[in-house]
Design a protein around this motif. Structure first.
Motif, mmCIF file in Angstrom:
data_model
loop_
_atom_site.group_PDB
_atom_site.id
_atom_site.type_symbol
_atom_site.label_atom_id
_atom_site.label_comp_id
_atom_site.label_asym_id
_atom_site.label_seq_id
_atom_site.Cartn_x
_atom_site.Cartn_y
_atom_site.Cartn_z
ATOM 1 N N THR A 128 -83.251 29.237 -86.508
ATOM 2 C CA THR A 128 -84.233 30.287 -86.200
ATOM 3 C C THR A 128 -84.655 30.122 -84.748
ATOM 4 N N ILE A 129 -84.664 31.217 -83.996
ATOM 5 C CA ILE A 129 -85.062 31.150 -82.586
ATOM 6 C C ILE A 129 -86.218 32.113 -82.340
ATOM 7 N N VAL A 130 -87.254 31.601 -81.701
ATOM 8 C CA VAL A 130 -88.401 32.414 -81.289
ATOM 9 C C VAL A 130 -88.493 32.324 -79.776
ATOM 10 N N MET A 131 -88.414 33.457 -79.099
ATOM 11 C CA MET A 131 -88.483 33.436 -77.639
ATOM 12 C C MET A 131 -89.490 34.450 -77.131
ATOM 13 N N THR A 132 -90.073 34.141 -75.983
ATOM 14 C CA THR A 132 -90.979 35.070 -75.326
ATOM 15 C C THR A 132 -90.249 35.751 -74.182
ATOM 16 N N THR A 133 -90.628 36.994 -73.916
ATOM 17 C CA THR A 133 -90.054 37.717 -72.779
ATOM 18 C C THR A 133 -90.930 38.911 -72.433
ATOM 19 N N HIS A 134 -90.831 39.346 -71.191
ATOM 20 C CA HIS A 134 -91.438 40.625 -70.795
ATOM 21 C C HIS A 134 -90.345 41.601 -70.359
ATOM 22 N N ARG A 185 -92.981 39.702 -77.233
ATOM 23 C CA ARG A 185 -92.952 40.401 -75.953
ATOM 24 C C ARG A 185 -94.362 40.695 -75.477
ATOM 25 N N GLY A 186 -94.479 40.910 -74.165
ATOM 26 C CA GLY A 186 -95.776 41.235 -73.581
ATOM 27 C C GLY A 186 -95.819 40.830 -72.123
ATOM 28 N N ARG A 187 -96.746 41.420 -71.405
ATOM 29 C CA ARG A 187 -96.897 41.102 -69.988
ATOM 30 C C ARG A 187 -97.493 39.710 -69.811
ATOM 31 N N SER A 188 -97.448 39.224 -68.583
ATOM 32 C CA SER A 188 -98.064 37.938 -68.256
ATOM 33 C C SER A 188 -99.544 37.973 -68.627
ATOM 34 N N GLY A 189 -99.996 36.928 -69.313
ATOM 35 C CA GLY A 189 -101.392 36.875 -69.726
ATOM 36 C C GLY A 189 -101.671 37.516 -71.068
#
Length: 225
Positions: A197-203, A40-44
């Motif tokens: 196993t799943i790795v995903m990005t999100t904000h 997780r994290g903001r754009s950039g």
């Protein structure tokens, strides 16, 4: 729980003119196998950079990445390509379906590339579409699907060759919250039923409650929150 992947003091720098951009700084994480891990994290913040490194699409400036105890930097380019083809699946923000192919053909095309030796592709494709609840839509064109349906087709395509790990970069960012949560539900079911196993990005904070493991990135670093 065993780790399928881990990083040790991972750094990624880019040059922009005379300026050095530190996209990732000393990132050390461990990804449990058969789990849903969220970055997780903001754009950039470095999420996409990290997922590209984990997926062997990019190469770190320094530090190490291990996949099942094997160092990625010890692999040749051909070995990395084979790793992505056989053991890794990708789901992108837009779904990235071929607009001139129907649902079945989109997955069939991916299987021809990743698993040319597979004899009964039809059964595998229908099984994957059944897992994401879209078996009845296999002859529809992408433009005939909703945004959530297109992402579920992209997931079916990503799991079709039975990868060990899937990387999903902001797979719900173009969806409303309810549809996004439906996509995440599919991910969770795949972890338990397909041993993926799943790795995903999100904000999106709405997605965090379902994660087995969460890492927060800020300005290229892992932070505690």
């Amino acid at each position: 729980m065993n780790a399928i992947m881990k990083t040790v003091q991972l750094n990624r720098q880019y040059q922009s003119g005379e300026e050095t951009i530190n996209a990732l700084k000393n990132v050390s994480i461990s990804i449990p196998e058969k789990s849903l891990t969220i970055l997780r994290g903001r754009s950039g913040s470095g999420k996409t950079t990290l997922i590209n490194l984990l997926g062997a699409i990019d190469t770190p400036t320094s530090g190490q990445i291990f996949f099942e105890e094997k160092k990625l930097d010890s692999l040749s380019d051909n070995e990395k390509t084979n790793l992505r083809r056989v053991h890794v699946g990708f789901v992108f923000q837009s779904g990235a379906l071929m607009p001139n192919m129907n649902v079945f053909e989109n997955i069939d095309f991916a299987l021809r590339v990743s698993s040319p030796e597979l004899k009964d592709r039809k059964s595998r494709i229908e099984h994957c579409l059944d897992l994401v609840g879209l078996k009845k839509r296999q002859l529809h064109m992408p433009l005939e699907l909703s945004g959530g349906e297109m992402q579920r087709v992209a997931i079916a395509r990503a799991i079709s060759h039975k990868p060990k790990i899937i990387f999903a970069d902001e797979p719900t960012s173009a969806l409303d919250t309810l549809t996004g949560l439906q996509v995440i539900k599919v991910f969770k079911e795949l972890v338990s039923t397909e041993d993926i196993t799943i790795v995903m990005t999100t904000h999106d904070p709405n997605m965090l409650d379902v994660a087995d493991c969460i890492y927060t990135l800020k300005d290229g670093e892992i932070v505690d929150e």
